[in-house]
Design a protein around this motif. Sequence first.
Motif, mmCIF file in Angstrom:
data_model
loop_
_atom_site.group_PDB
_atom_site.id
_atom_site.type_symbol
_atom_site.label_atom_id
_atom_site.label_comp_id
_atom_site.label_asym_id
_atom_site.label_seq_id
_atom_site.Cartn_x
_atom_site.Cartn_y
_atom_site.Cartn_z
ATOM 1 N N ALA A 56 0.811 -1.223 0.000
ATOM 2 C CA ALA A 56 0.000 0.000 0.000
ATOM 3 C C ALA A 56 0.842 1.270 0.000
ATOM 4 N N ASP A 57 2.060 1.202 0.543
ATOM 5 C CA ASP A 57 2.915 2.387 0.605
ATOM 6 C C ASP A 57 3.773 2.569 -0.644
ATOM 7 N N GLY A 58 3.580 1.722 -1.659
ATOM 8 C CA GLY A 58 4.324 1.870 -2.901
ATOM 9 C C GLY A 58 5.655 1.152 -2.933
ATOM 10 N N THR A 59 6.039 0.499 -1.860
ATOM 11 C CA THR A 59 7.248 -0.320 -1.872
ATOM 12 C C THR A 59 6.909 -1.708 -2.409
ATOM 13 N N PHE A 60 7.935 -2.420 -2.856
ATOM 14 C CA PHE A 60 7.707 -3.778 -3.332
ATOM 15 C C PHE A 60 7.286 -4.679 -2.175
ATOM 16 N N LEU A 61 6.454 -5.663 -2.497
ATOM 17 C CA LEU A 61 6.061 -6.659 -1.507
ATOM 18 C C LEU A 61 7.298 -7.385 -0.973
ATOM 19 N N PRO A 62 7.212 -7.973 0.218
ATOM 20 C CA PRO A 62 8.323 -8.792 0.717
ATOM 21 C C PRO A 62 8.661 -9.904 -0.276
ATOM 22 N N LEU A 63 9.907 -10.345 -0.237
ATOM 23 C CA LEU A 63 10.373 -11.321 -1.228
ATOM 24 C C LEU A 63 9.555 -12.607 -1.210
ATOM 25 N N ASP A 64 9.191 -13.099 -0.015
ATOM 26 C CA ASP A 64 8.403 -14.332 0.051
ATOM 27 C C ASP A 64 7.052 -14.159 -0.620
ATOM 28 N N ALA A 65 6.455 -12.983 -0.453
ATOM 29 C CA ALA A 65 5.163 -12.722 -1.081
ATOM 30 C C ALA A 65 5.295 -12.664 -2.596
ATOM 31 N N LEU A 66 6.376 -12.052 -3.089
ATOM 32 C CA LEU A 66 6.594 -12.013 -4.531
ATOM 33 C C LEU A 66 6.832 -13.416 -5.081
ATOM 34 N N ARG A 67 7.619 -14.210 -4.363
ATOM 35 C CA ARG A 67 7.871 -15.579 -4.836
ATOM 36 C C ARG A 67 6.569 -16.372 -4.917
ATOM 37 N N SER A 68 5.725 -16.226 -3.903
ATOM 38 C CA SER A 68 4.443 -16.946 -3.914
ATOM 39 C C SER A 68 3.549 -16.456 -5.045
ATOM 40 N N ARG A 69 3.541 -15.149 -5.238
ATOM 41 C CA ARG A 69 2.712 -14.571 -6.311
ATOM 42 C C ARG A 69 3.096 -15.141 -7.661
ATOM 43 N N PHE A 70 4.384 -15.157 -7.973
ATOM 44 C CA PHE A 70 4.794 -15.611 -9.298
ATOM 45 C C PHE A 70 4.759 -17.129 -9.430
ATOM 46 N N GLY A 96 5.545 -1.923 -23.123
ATOM 47 C CA GLY A 96 6.876 -2.273 -22.660
ATOM 48 C C GLY A 96 7.398 -1.416 -21.525
ATOM 49 N N VAL A 97 6.507 -0.717 -20.813
ATOM 50 C CA VAL A 97 6.931 0.137 -19.691
ATOM 51 C C VAL A 97 6.666 -0.564 -18.363
ATOM 52 N N THR A 98 5.397 -0.783 -18.024
ATOM 53 C CA THR A 98 5.125 -1.443 -16.741
ATOM 54 C C THR A 98 5.573 -2.898 -16.743
ATOM 55 N N ALA A 99 5.755 -3.492 -17.920
ATOM 56 C CA ALA A 99 6.314 -4.852 -17.970
ATOM 57 C C ALA A 99 7.714 -4.880 -17.362
ATOM 58 N N ALA A 100 8.469 -3.788 -17.505
ATOM 59 C CA ALA A 100 9.804 -3.733 -16.903
ATOM 60 C C ALA A 100 9.713 -3.778 -15.380
ATOM 61 N N HIS A 101 8.656 -3.194 -14.824
ATOM 62 C CA HIS A 101 8.428 -3.268 -13.381
ATOM 63 C C HIS A 101 8.183 -4.713 -12.957
ATOM 64 N N GLN A 102 7.423 -5.440 -13.781
ATOM 65 C CA GLN A 102 7.187 -6.848 -13.492
ATOM 66 C C GLN A 102 8.491 -7.647 -13.531
ATOM 67 N N ILE A 103 9.365 -7.309 -14.463
ATOM 68 C CA ILE A 103 10.656 -7.988 -14.551
ATOM 69 C C ILE A 103 11.503 -7.693 -13.326
ATOM 70 N N ALA A 104 11.426 -6.464 -12.814
ATOM 71 C CA ALA A 104 12.145 -6.135 -11.573
ATOM 72 C C ALA A 104 11.598 -6.947 -10.405
ATOM 73 N N ALA A 105 10.271 -7.070 -10.313
ATOM 74 C CA ALA A 105 9.673 -7.861 -9.232
ATOM 75 C C ALA A 105 10.068 -9.330 -9.352
ATOM 76 N N LEU A 106 10.078 -9.848 -10.571
ATOM 77 C CA LEU A 106 10.509 -11.227 -10.782
ATOM 78 C C LEU A 106 11.972 -11.407 -10.384
ATOM 79 N N ALA A 107 12.805 -10.420 -10.698
ATOM 80 C CA ALA A 107 14.214 -10.496 -10.310
ATOM 81 C C ALA A 107 14.353 -10.547 -8.800
ATOM 82 N N LEU A 108 13.563 -9.744 -8.088
ATOM 83 C CA LEU A 108 13.577 -9.801 -6.626
ATOM 84 C C LEU A 108 13.183 -11.184 -6.130
ATOM 85 N N ALA A 109 12.254 -11.814 -6.833
ATOM 86 C CA ALA A 109 11.790 -13.150 -6.451
ATOM 87 C C ALA A 109 12.745 -14.251 -6.885
#
Length: 297
Positions: free
Chosen positions: A223-237, A255-268
Amino acid sequence: MPAHAPVPPRATTLRATTPRVLTTVTELAGLLASAEPPVVLDVRWALGDPHGRDHYRAGHIPGAVHADLDTELAAPASPHGGRHPLPDLDVLQAAARRWGISAGRPVVVHDDSGNTAAARAWWLLRWAGVAEVTLLDGALGAWRDAGLPLETGEVTAEPGDITLTAGHLPTVDADEAAALARAGTLLDARAAERYRGETEPVDPRAGHVPGARSAPTGENLAADGTFLPLDALRSRFAAFGADDGTPVAVYCGSGVTAAHQIAALALAGTDAALFPGSWSAWSADPARPAATGHLPG
């Protein structure tokens, strides 16, 4: 490409290497006070809001340089390339030098919308060989919430000397994206209603690439605009079948917000390819099928 074709090599053998994705506001404040501060790029942009530079001038992180998504982080729109094609390398290099980027100097990028636009700069610079690029976790909102100072006006950086080379992160074209939708995992990072085809505000047709899974970018964030915790991202993907054992690619509108998804996947811990043309290019080709509804199709 036939549906039974093997997964394209570019989606499987070009592996992203993202040792670090995020910088916190506390870390950035310390770095800016050091003898060797990073380059800070303010990439404020939003669909339907052409006033990113004005927002930047009204208040930005001290020393931050504005990067324009439409003219510096993308080539002119075209039916084949979509609304935000990848820029020519010489254009990107000239912009990076204007921003003050030199070899070995870290770069921190942000916007004012959870980094959904700034991730384009993060991805593009890493694709072009800049190793130390991170997103400011929580974006400008986190900086404000921490009570840290802003300055007004525009910063002109001392020119850098970076030399860029293309292809350090993987991409797929439309045929390869179609193959991955069947032989791997293709994620659609747009809002769910656009994926379902209920609305399409900017692109030629509504719907999604057949076989793609709906994974809206906004759900990567707390909700504060930070990325979800890593465990939550791993579960999501993992729920989408996107893990490091499966070839993964991501698209969005352009091809803009998709880069954000790639960053989240990298965190996971999962590397993913970008489909740069995304839905804007796919939907402009009448020979490409479009699926609708909540199922991949």
